[in-house]
Design a protein around this motif. Structure first.
Motif, PDB file in Angstrom:
ATOM      1  N   ASP A 141      -1.703  -5.314  -6.146  1.00 48.38           N
ATOM      2  CA  ASP A 141      -2.460  -4.149  -7.334  1.00 48.38           C
ATOM      3  C   ASP A 141      -2.124  -3.338  -7.557  1.00 48.38           C
ATOM      4  O   ASP A 141      -2.180  -2.529  -8.415  1.00 48.38           O
ATOM      5  N   ALA A 142      -2.621  -2.220  -5.990  1.00 47.20           N
ATOM      6  CA  ALA A 142      -2.477  -1.388  -5.829  1.00 47.20           C
ATOM      7  C   ALA A 142      -0.768  -0.882  -6.473  1.00 47.20           C
ATOM      8  O   ALA A 142      -0.209   0.024  -6.773  1.00 47.20           O
ATOM      9  N   LEU A 143       0.070  -1.733  -5.885  1.00 42.34           N
ATOM     10  CA  LEU A 143       1.560  -1.512  -6.014  1.00 42.34           C
ATOM     11  C   LEU A 143       1.780  -1.133  -8.038  1.00 42.34           C
ATOM     12  O   LEU A 143       2.499  -0.389  -8.218  1.00 42.34           O
ATOM     13  N   PHE A 144       1.490  -2.178  -8.748  1.00 47.86           N
ATOM     14  CA  PHE A 144       1.656  -2.134 -10.145  1.00 47.86           C
ATOM     15  C   PHE A 144       0.372  -1.963 -10.729  1.00 47.86           C
ATOM     16  O   PHE A 144       0.715  -1.528 -12.420  1.00 47.86           O
ATOM     17  N   ASP A 145      -0.167  -0.605  -9.937  1.00 47.57           N
ATOM     18  CA  ASP A 145      -0.857   0.440 -10.614  1.00 47.57           C
ATOM     19  C   ASP A 145      -0.457   0.991 -12.119  1.00 47.57           C
ATOM     20  O   ASP A 145      -1.299   0.643 -13.091  1.00 47.57           O
ATOM     21  N   ASN A 146       0.279   1.591 -11.232  1.00 44.85           N
ATOM     22  CA  ASN A 146       0.811   2.412 -12.150  1.00 44.85           C
ATOM     23  C   ASN A 146       1.664   1.946 -13.164  1.00 44.85           C
ATOM     24  O   ASN A 146       2.897   2.786 -13.859  1.00 44.85           O
ATOM     25  N   ALA A 147       3.236   1.997 -12.032  1.00 37.55           N
ATOM     26  CA  ALA A 147       4.363   1.551 -12.535  1.00 37.55           C
ATOM     27  C   ALA A 147       4.613   0.828 -11.993  1.00 37.55           C
ATOM     28  O   ALA A 147       4.203  -0.696 -11.010  1.00 37.55           O
ATOM     29  N   VAL A 148       6.094   0.352 -11.633  1.00 34.95           N
ATOM     30  CA  VAL A 148       6.751  -0.615 -11.131  1.00 34.95           C
ATOM     31  C   VAL A 148       7.470   0.020  -9.977  1.00 34.95           C
ATOM     32  O   VAL A 148       8.022   0.681  -9.515  1.00 34.95           O
ATOM     33  N   PRO A 149       7.621  -1.137  -8.959  1.00 36.83           N
ATOM     34  CA  PRO A 149       7.803   0.259  -6.936  1.00 36.83           C
ATOM     35  C   PRO A 149       8.761  -0.816  -7.023  1.00 36.83           C
ATOM     36  O   PRO A 149       9.934  -1.300  -7.806  1.00 36.83           O
ATOM     37  N   THR A 150       9.566  -0.523  -6.319  1.00 38.05           N
ATOM     38  CA  THR A 150      10.964  -0.686  -5.314  1.00 38.05           C
ATOM     39  C   THR A 150      10.314  -2.279  -4.929  1.00 38.05           C
ATOM     40  O   THR A 150       9.977  -2.850  -4.437  1.00 38.05           O
ATOM     41  N   LEU A 151      12.025  -2.673  -4.722  1.00 35.92           N
ATOM     42  CA  LEU A 151      11.795  -4.678  -4.140  1.00 35.92           C
ATOM     43  C   LEU A 151      11.537  -3.912  -2.653  1.00 35.92           C
ATOM     44  O   LEU A 151      10.401  -4.912  -2.115  1.00 35.92           O
ATOM     45  N   GLU A 152      11.380  -3.212  -2.004  1.00 37.70           N
ATOM     46  CA  GLU A 152      10.731  -2.908  -0.463  1.00 37.70           C
ATOM     47  C   GLU A 152       9.560  -3.389  -0.245  1.00 37.70           C
ATOM     48  O   GLU A 152       9.362  -3.439   0.350  1.00 37.70           O
ATOM     49  N   GLU A 153       8.621  -2.082  -1.356  1.00 35.27           N
ATOM     50  CA  GLU A 153       7.479  -1.999  -1.446  1.00 35.27           C
ATOM     51  C   GLU A 153       7.032  -3.543  -1.697  1.00 35.27           C
ATOM     52  O   GLU A 153       6.252  -3.326  -1.260  1.00 35.27           O
ATOM     53  N   LEU A 154       7.299  -3.630  -2.760  1.00 33.00           N
ATOM     54  CA  LEU A 154       6.855  -4.998  -3.395  1.00 33.00           C
ATOM     55  C   LEU A 154       6.891  -6.018  -1.400  1.00 33.00           C
ATOM     56  O   LEU A 154       5.612  -6.932  -1.736  1.00 33.00           O
ATOM     57  N   VAL A 155       8.181  -6.300  -1.255  1.00 35.36           N
ATOM     58  CA  VAL A 155       8.563  -6.980  -0.141  1.00 35.36           C
ATOM     59  C   VAL A 155       7.803  -6.747   0.982  1.00 35.36           C
ATOM     60  O   VAL A 155       7.313  -8.361   1.720  1.00 35.36           O
ATOM     61  N   GLU A 156       7.148  -5.458   1.796  1.00 34.36           N
ATOM     62  CA  GLU A 156       6.425  -5.276   2.384  1.00 34.36           C
ATOM     63  C   GLU A 156       5.337  -5.663   2.208  1.00 34.36           C
ATOM     64  O   GLU A 156       4.450  -6.007   3.274  1.00 34.36           O
ATOM     65  N   ALA A 157       4.932  -5.406   0.967  1.00 34.75           N
ATOM     66  CA  ALA A 157       3.336  -5.599   0.775  1.00 34.75           C
ATOM     67  C   ALA A 157       3.162  -7.406   1.350  1.00 34.75           C
ATOM     68  O   ALA A 157       2.349  -7.552   1.183  1.00 34.75           O
ATOM     69  N   LEU A 158       3.887  -8.071   0.742  1.00 35.34           N
ATOM     70  CA  LEU A 158       3.929  -9.398   0.863  1.00 35.34           C
ATOM     71  C   LEU A 158       3.529  -9.635   2.189  1.00 35.34           C
ATOM     72  O   LEU A 158       3.495 -11.016   2.398  1.00 35.34           O
ATOM     73  N   LEU A 159       4.966  -9.328   2.943  1.00 39.11           N
ATOM     74  CA  LEU A 159       4.728  -9.935   4.459  1.00 39.11           C
ATOM     75  C   LEU A 159       4.371  -9.260   4.961  1.00 39.11           C
ATOM     76  O   LEU A 159       3.389  -9.790   6.576  1.00 39.11           O
ATOM     77  N   ARG A 160       3.688  -7.850   4.791  1.00 41.86           N
ATOM     78  CA  ARG A 160       2.830  -7.271   6.346  1.00 41.86           C
ATOM     79  C   ARG A 160       1.968  -8.162   6.576  1.00 41.86           C
ATOM     80  O   ARG A 160       1.459  -7.802   7.834  1.00 41.86           O
ATOM     81  N   PRO A 161       1.087  -8.445   5.766  1.00 39.25           N
ATOM     82  CA  PRO A 161      -0.377  -8.802   6.436  1.00 39.25           C
ATOM     83  C   PRO A 161      -0.338 -10.093   7.202  1.00 39.25           C
ATOM     84  O   PRO A 161      -0.273 -10.041   8.403  1.00 39.25           O
ATOM     85  N   THR A 162       1.019 -10.501   6.739  1.00 39.70           N
ATOM     86  CA  THR A 162       0.512 -12.170   7.903  1.00 39.70           C
ATOM     87  C   THR A 162       1.877 -11.589   9.303  1.00 39.70           C
ATOM     88  O   THR A 162       1.388 -11.848  10.576  1.00 39.70           O
ATOM     89  N   ILE A 163       2.167 -10.755   9.382  1.00 39.37           N
ATOM     90  CA  ILE A 163       3.409  -9.908  10.127  1.00 39.37           C
ATOM     91  C   ILE A 163       2.336  -9.761  11.121  1.00 39.37           C
ATOM     92  O   ILE A 163       2.024  -9.713  12.376  1.00 39.37           O
ATOM     93  N   GLU A 164       0.796  -8.401  10.408  1.00 37.88           N
ATOM     94  CA  GLU A 164       0.499  -7.681  11.248  1.00 37.88           C
ATOM     95  C   GLU A 164      -0.456  -8.929  11.684  1.00 37.88           C
ATOM     96  O   GLU A 164      -0.606  -8.521  12.747  1.00 37.88           O
ATOM     97  N   LEU A 165      -0.978  -9.870  11.623  1.00 35.78           N
ATOM     98  CA  LEU A 165      -1.923 -11.251  11.725  1.00 35.78           C
ATOM     99  C   LEU A 165      -1.272 -11.526  12.983  1.00 35.78           C
ATOM    100  O   LEU A 165      -1.767 -12.139  14.312  1.00 35.78           O
ATOM    101  N   GLY A 166       0.310 -12.287  12.455  1.00 39.95           N
ATOM    102  CA  GLY A 166       0.566 -12.642  13.508  1.00 39.95           C
ATOM    103  C   GLY A 166       0.708 -12.399  14.897  1.00 39.95           C
ATOM    104  O   GLY A 166       0.890 -12.563  16.454  1.00 39.95           O
ATOM    105  N   HIS A 167       0.737 -10.317  15.138  1.00 44.21           N
ATOM    106  CA  HIS A 167       0.799  -9.919  16.437  1.00 44.21           C
ATOM    107  C   HIS A 167      -0.434  -9.228  17.139  1.00 44.21           C
ATOM    108  O   HIS A 167      -0.449  -9.090  18.261  1.00 44.21           O
ATOM    109  N   ASP A 168      -1.387 -10.214  16.263  1.00 42.41           N
ATOM    110  CA  ASP A 168      -2.631  -9.446  16.513  1.00 42.41           C
ATOM    111  C   ASP A 168      -3.374 -11.412  17.283  1.00 42.41           C
ATOM    112  O   ASP A 168      -3.931 -11.585  17.639  1.00 42.41           O
ATOM    113  N   VAL A 169      -2.916 -11.049  18.761  1.00 44.29           N
ATOM    114  CA  VAL A 169      -3.310 -11.768  19.659  1.00 44.29           C
ATOM    115  C   VAL A 169      -4.755 -11.640  20.431  1.00 44.29           C
ATOM    116  O   VAL A 169      -5.312 -12.820  20.735  1.00 44.29           O
ATOM    117  N   GLU A 170      -5.617 -10.536  19.916  1.00 44.93           N
ATOM    118  CA  GLU A 170      -6.837 -10.718  20.280  1.00 44.93           C
ATOM    119  C   GLU A 170      -7.145 -11.322  19.463  1.00 44.93           C
ATOM    120  O   GLU A 170      -8.396 -12.051  19.994  1.00 44.93           O
TER     121      GLU A 170
END
Lengths: 225, 225
Positions: free
Chosen positions: A82-111
DNA sequence: TTATTAATTAAACGTTTGATTAAAACTCAT
DNA sequence: ATGAGTTTTAATCAAACGTTTAATTAATAA
C-alpha cells in the motif's frame, strides 16, 4: 466445545498457544507424517487429548499452525505494498524487499519461534501433496497474486508468466536461506553466517532483482565472463 | 543374506528395482515419516519382508534411493566440468548450465521416474533433520565443493562465502521448478508450463547467473526501475 | 450455593507402524 | 534328482499411531 478465549490473561497457562508452538516445531522438524500428536503434547506440556479438544485433528492443527503466522506476515506485506504504490511506482528493489523482509525477519526471530515457522514454510512451499498445497493456496496465493501484479507494474516489459516465475524464484531464494539446514555453513567452513538479518535481506533482494531483470531481457543474453 | 545381483537379466522380476522405484515415489510424496514400508511394498508388488531382506531398514532404504540417482547425476556434472575447464576458463553461463542441466533433465524424465526423484531432492535439500543432511552431505557435498571452486575461478572477484551463496541460490531456483507443486500453473492460470526442458534450463540459468553476478558487484547497486 | 460451562485428565479404542521369524518356493550346478 | 543357496511368503511381534471416551477439576453465572 472449546471456547475461543475463556481465561483472563495470566490467570492460567494458555494451552492453545503451547500446542501451536510445539506443533510448529514438530511439523518443521519431522514433516506432517513424521510429527506425532503424542510428542507434540509432551513437548507442549499438555495432555494429548487437549490437542483434539482444541484443534479436532492433526490436519486442522497443521492448518492452525500456518494460519497464525501467515496472517501477521501478509498484513505486513500488504501494508508495505500500500505504502509503496501510494504515490508512484517503486523500484524493483523496494518492491522485492517489501515482499521478502517480513518473512526473513520472522525467520530470524528465534525467541518467538519464527525460525521453526520459517522451516515449516520451506516444507509446505516445496511439497506437492494436497494438504501442503491447500495451506499454501489459502494463506499465500492472494498476496502472491497481488505481488505478481505489482512486479508487472514495476517492469511493464515482463509478461505474466515471467512475473510469476520471478516471484516464485525470489521466494525460493529467500526460503533457501531460512531452511537452516546447516549446509551453507558446512560448505563454506563457517564463513556463511546468515544470522545478520539486514545482510541477508540485502543479499537476497539483490540476487532476486538481478534474476528478475534477466527474465525481462529474455534468455537471449550471452555474456563473456 | 541377499546377493548383490544374482539373476540373469530378464529371467525374473527385479524386486530390488521395484522397491527402489516405489520407495522413491513414497518418500517424494509423503516424506520419510509419512511413507510406510507396507504401502511401498504394495506399490512395488512385493512382500513387505523383501524390503528388509534387501535394504535392512527404512533408513538404509532411503539412502539407497538417493544413492542410485546421485551417482548418475554427479557423473554427468563432473564430466561436464572436466570438459569445460580442459582448455580455458568457461563463461558463467556455461558453468551454471553444466551444473543444473543433469538434474533438470532427470526431473523431466517422467518415464524413468525422474520427476519423483526430483521432488525427493527438493525434500531432503530443504530439510534440516539429521537424515536429510546426511544424504545431502554424502551424495552432494563433494560436487558442491568442486562447483563452488569453479564459480570462484570464473568470477575471481567473488569471495568464497558469496560463491557458496551463489551456488546454493542457483540450486534452490532450479529445485523450485522441479518441486512440481502446481503452484506456478495455479498462479499463472496455466501460462507457466515448465514441461519444456530447454526453456526451463535457459530460464533458470539466466536467472541464476544474473543473481550470482549481483553478488560479485556487492549489495550496493541501487538501480532506478 | 447451586447450576452451568470450560478445561483437563487417565485410560482405552482399533489401527498401523517398522521389524522379525521360520518355513516354503524357487534357481541352478552337480 | 539331489542339495546348497537365494528369493519369497504368511504370520507374528511389540511399539507407536490418531482418536475417542467418560470422569474429574476449575471457573463462571444465577
Amino acid at each position: 466445545m472449546p471456547q475461543a478465549h475463556a481465561m483472563q490473561p495470566g490467570r492460567q497457562k494458555d494451552s492453545r498457544k503451547a500446542i501451536l508452538d510445539a506443533a510448529e516445531r514438530a511439523f518443521a522438524d519431522f514433516g506432517f507424517g513424521g510429527a506425532s500428536i503424542r510428542a507434540i503434547a509432551r513437548d507442549a506440556g499438555v495432555n494429548q487429548a487437549m490437542i483434539h479438544y482444541y484443534y479436532q485433528n492433526k490436519d486442522l492443527l497443521f492448518s492452525a499452525v500456518v494460519e497464525r503466522r501467515a496472517g501477521e506476515i501478509n498484513d505486513r506485506r500488504n501494508k508495505a505494498l500500500d505504502a509503496l504504490f501510494d504515490n508512484a511506482v517503486p523500484t524493483l528493489e523496494e518492491l522485492v524487499e517489501a515482499l521478502l523482509r517480513p518473512t526473513i525477519e520472522l525467520g530470524h526471530d528465534v525467541e518467538r519461534g519464527g525460525d521453526a515457522y520459517a522451516r515449516l514454510i520451506v516444507y509446505f512451499n516445496n511439497s506437492a501433496d494436497e494438504r501442503s498445497q491447500r495451506v499454501a493456496e489459502q494463506n499465500y496465493d492472494p498476496i502472491a497474486r497481488r505481488s505478481i501484479d505489482a512486479i508487472m507494474k514495476v517492469l511493464p516489459q515482463l509478461g505474466r508468466a515471467d512475473a510469476v516465475r520471478g516471484y516464485l524464484f525470489a521466494i525460493s531464494v529467500a526460503l533457501s536461506v531460512m531452511a537452516k539446514t546447516g549446509r551453507a555453513a558446512r560448505l563454506s567452513d563457517g564463513l556463511c553466517d546468515d544470522s545478520n538479518t539486514e545482510e541477508t535481506v540485502s543479499t537476497v533482494v539483490a540476487f532476486a532483482c538481478a534474476g528478475i531483470r534477466s527474465l525481462a531481457n529474455g534468455a537471449a543474453g550471452t555474456r563473456k565472463d
